[in-house]
Design a protein around this motif. Sequence first.
Motif, PDB file in Angstrom:
ATOM      1  N   ALA A   1     -29.306  59.401 -15.560  1.00 50.85           N
ATOM      2  CA  ALA A   1     -29.540  59.129 -16.979  1.00 50.85           C
ATOM      3  C   ALA A   1     -29.796  60.415 -17.750  1.00 50.85           C
ATOM      4  N   SER A   2     -30.516  61.358 -17.138  1.00 50.54           N
ATOM      5  CA  SER A   2     -30.798  62.634 -17.781  1.00 50.54           C
ATOM      6  C   SER A   2     -29.521  63.426 -18.011  1.00 50.54           C
ATOM      7  N   MET A   3     -28.628  63.417 -17.027  1.00 49.05           N
ATOM      8  CA  MET A   3     -27.350  64.114 -17.172  1.00 49.05           C
ATOM      9  C   MET A   3     -26.537  63.524 -18.317  1.00 49.05           C
ATOM     10  N   ILE A   4     -26.535  62.208 -18.418  1.00 50.60           N
ATOM     11  CA  ILE A   4     -25.801  61.547 -19.493  1.00 50.60           C
ATOM     12  C   ILE A   4     -26.415  61.887 -20.844  1.00 50.60           C
ATOM     13  N   GLY A   5     -27.731  61.757 -20.931  1.00 50.33           N
ATOM     14  CA  GLY A   5     -28.414  62.029 -22.186  1.00 50.33           C
ATOM     15  C   GLY A   5     -28.248  63.453 -22.669  1.00 50.33           C
ATOM     16  N   ASP A   6     -28.108  64.398 -21.743  1.00 53.03           N
ATOM     17  CA  ASP A   6     -27.952  65.808 -22.108  1.00 53.03           C
ATOM     18  C   ASP A   6     -26.560  66.111 -22.655  1.00 53.03           C
TER      19      ASP A   6
ATOM     20  N   ALA B   1     -22.299  59.857 -13.726  1.00 50.96           N
ATOM     21  CA  ALA B   1     -22.682  60.415 -15.020  1.00 50.96           C
ATOM     22  C   ALA B   1     -21.445  60.892 -15.776  1.00 50.96           C
ATOM     23  N   LYS B   2     -20.544  61.603 -15.096  1.00 54.34           N
ATOM     24  CA  LYS B   2     -19.321  62.079 -15.740  1.00 54.34           C
ATOM     25  C   LYS B   2     -18.494  60.912 -16.266  1.00 54.34           C
ATOM     26  N   ALA B   3     -18.450  59.835 -15.495  1.00 57.08           N
ATOM     27  CA  ALA B   3     -17.669  58.664 -15.896  1.00 57.08           C
ATOM     28  C   ALA B   3     -18.231  58.017 -17.154  1.00 57.08           C
ATOM     29  N   PHE B   4     -19.539  57.808 -17.180  1.00 60.47           N
ATOM     30  CA  PHE B   4     -20.164  57.206 -18.358  1.00 60.47           C
ATOM     31  C   PHE B   4     -20.033  58.117 -19.582  1.00 60.47           C
ATOM     32  N   ILE B   5     -20.150  59.416 -19.377  1.00 60.30           N
ATOM     33  CA  ILE B   5     -19.997  60.365 -20.481  1.00 60.30           C
ATOM     34  C   ILE B   5     -18.605  60.255 -21.083  1.00 60.30           C
ATOM     35  N   TRP B   6     -17.578  60.177 -20.232  1.00 64.56           N
ATOM     36  CA  TRP B   6     -16.198  60.010 -20.728  1.00 64.56           C
ATOM     37  C   TRP B   6     -16.079  58.740 -21.560  1.00 64.56           C
ATOM     38  N   CYS B   7     -16.658  57.652 -21.068  1.00 67.37           N
ATOM     39  CA  CYS B   7     -16.572  56.383 -21.785  1.00 67.37           C
ATOM     40  C   CYS B   7     -17.232  56.473 -23.164  1.00 67.37           C
TER      41      CYS B   7
END
Length: 230
Positions: free
Chosen positions: A41-46, A217-223
């Motif tokens: 979650a931290s990686m996504i939020g950043d 995290a990379k996948a959710f960030i792309w989405c």
Amino acid sequence: MINEKFLLEDKQCVIHGSSDAEYILIQPVNEHEMAQLEKEASMIGDRVTEPVVLAAFLVRDWNRELSPWEAPSVFGTEGFGTGAAGTLRFVQESFVPFVVKHYAVASDVPVVLGGYSLAGLFSLWSAYQTDLFAAVASVSPSVWFPKWDEYAGKHAVQTERIYLSLGKREEKTRNRVMAAVGDRIREQYKQLQEQGIQTTLEWNEGNHFQKSDVRCAKAFIWCVRNLGSS
């Protein structure tokens, strides 16, 4: 920042992220992935500018609860059940409404479903069942699953954006069934493109058992980024 645990229909659930989220990220996880969620979650939020919440629920019977149909064992002795429909029903009718009610900025907030391995296949299969999800993150999915290629070839997805990924060494296995994962993911990507779906296929370094939290995290960030640019 939110960091909460609770039970919903006897399922252990965890919420990480921002209150009043503009995007809801849903992820079925096992025990190991549950322990990595705060880092994920931290990686996504950043890396995304909009407030998001990562909402996960623990899957205790992995092979049964995430499988779309019965299949024999491909490693060990445990086969696969037919629990995916029930798990999707929990996501649609209970988990998503709960998370949206308590953590989203609006009732029509975009919802992204994602998962790793068999949960990645479950997420991909769910894209064929409902238009609930604005995007799907299918990370190192078990597209080697018996008869998955036949199913995907005969049906159309109802989700407009799908992220796919695989480790570069995942197809280099002695297990004949699982070795098909590389050709299956390439064909899946081709089919989605032909259907006009906004999609990508990312190849990660390593095999199946490396950095699942980073890959998710990379996948959710792309989405989120592609939803934000639409």
